[in-house]
Design a protein around this motif. Sequence first.
Motif, PDB file in Angstrom:
ATOM      1  N   GLU A 119      22.441 -10.568 -41.772  1.00  0.00           N
ATOM      2  CA  GLU A 119      23.133  -8.957 -42.499  1.00  0.00           C
ATOM      3  C   GLU A 119      23.481  -9.334 -43.948  1.00  0.00           C
ATOM      4  O   GLU A 119      24.274 -10.331 -44.269  1.00  0.00           O
ATOM      5  CB  GLU A 119      24.243  -8.765 -41.499  1.00  0.00           C
ATOM      6  CG  GLU A 119      23.973  -8.072 -40.239  1.00  0.00           C
ATOM      7  CD  GLU A 119      24.984  -7.702 -39.519  1.00  0.00           C
ATOM      8  OE1 GLU A 119      25.107  -6.300 -38.862  1.00  0.00           O
ATOM      9  OE2 GLU A 119      25.950  -8.293 -39.375  1.00  0.00           O
ATOM     10  N   GLN A 120      23.325  -8.317 -44.589  1.00  0.00           N
ATOM     11  CA  GLN A 120      23.978  -8.098 -45.745  1.00  0.00           C
ATOM     12  C   GLN A 120      25.469  -7.608 -45.622  1.00  0.00           C
ATOM     13  O   GLN A 120      25.681  -6.977 -44.466  1.00  0.00           O
ATOM     14  CB  GLN A 120      23.139  -7.243 -46.770  1.00  0.00           C
ATOM     15  CG  GLN A 120      21.771  -7.759 -47.206  1.00  0.00           C
ATOM     16  CD  GLN A 120      21.980  -9.218 -47.986  1.00  0.00           C
ATOM     17  OE1 GLN A 120      22.762  -9.338 -48.601  1.00  0.00           O
ATOM     18  NE2 GLN A 120      21.065 -10.059 -47.546  1.00  0.00           N
ATOM     19  N   HIS A 121      26.247  -7.865 -46.517  1.00  0.00           N
ATOM     20  CA  HIS A 121      27.620  -7.246 -46.395  1.00  0.00           C
ATOM     21  C   HIS A 121      27.755  -5.658 -45.934  1.00  0.00           C
ATOM     22  O   HIS A 121      28.597  -5.271 -45.235  1.00  0.00           O
ATOM     23  CB  HIS A 121      28.568  -7.506 -47.515  1.00  0.00           C
ATOM     24  CG  HIS A 121      29.917  -7.054 -47.530  1.00  0.00           C
ATOM     25  ND1 HIS A 121      30.942  -7.723 -46.761  1.00  0.00           N
ATOM     26  CD2 HIS A 121      30.469  -5.895 -47.985  1.00  0.00           C
ATOM     27  CE1 HIS A 121      31.975  -7.205 -46.578  1.00  0.00           C
ATOM     28  NE2 HIS A 121      31.851  -6.103 -47.648  1.00  0.00           N
ATOM     29  N   ARG A 162      33.291  -6.263 -54.015  1.00  0.00           N
ATOM     30  CA  ARG A 162      32.605  -6.134 -52.759  1.00  0.00           C
ATOM     31  C   ARG A 162      33.647  -5.531 -51.687  1.00  0.00           C
ATOM     32  O   ARG A 162      33.589  -4.770 -50.953  1.00  0.00           O
ATOM     33  CB  ARG A 162      32.119  -7.311 -52.305  1.00  0.00           C
ATOM     34  CG  ARG A 162      31.232  -7.267 -51.144  1.00  0.00           C
ATOM     35  CD  ARG A 162      30.605  -8.467 -50.633  1.00  0.00           C
ATOM     36  NE  ARG A 162      31.683  -9.420 -49.868  1.00  0.00           N
ATOM     37  CZ  ARG A 162      31.886 -10.835 -50.256  1.00  0.00           C
ATOM     38  NH1 ARG A 162      30.741 -11.487 -50.717  1.00  0.00           N
ATOM     39  NH2 ARG A 162      32.737 -11.547 -49.502  1.00  0.00           N
TER      40      ARG A 162
END
Length: 178
Positions: A119-121, A162
């Motif tokens: 998974e990406q963030h 982020r």
Amino acid sequence: MWGTAKRTSARRFVLLISLGGPSQAFDGMTATHPFVLAVSVAARAFGDGRRDQTRELYLTHALDVAQALGPEARASELSAAVLHDVLEDSDWTMDDLAESGVEAAVLDAVETLTRRPEEQHEEFVARICATSGDVGVIAQRVKLADLTVNLATAHSGQERERFAQSLPIVRATVERNR
């Protein structure tokens, strides 16, 4: 910056629990209280003094996240907060947590809050926000608290960016589910 007084209180709480302090120190909570149990489990999972990249004890971060939930937080939310990094950052498994007596809703929330290797963030945050029911509410509130703490303690502009991008997405989901 995340308040020094709050961090000091969290550290005292950890010390009291790890030393088996008197139950009155927990404001009426006993060892069978789900939050006290969760803190004990997290202390065992991170018992080797494991620290994150900022050299902060994982357990301290977990307690900061629980503190950030605020005074109206339910025991299930507090419990999920102190356990939210256990599966990612220790060798503990869901079975270990279950065998330790962690409640089913908290187990499911911790699993939801555990980032999958692929998974990406952004995908991770979207999955948490898409989780329905009580488990979703618990996971979303804990993620909001986690992002708030992480944003306050970020050590780089990239980290801050982020967290800052994810915060309004999770906050909107939490607000919708009130």
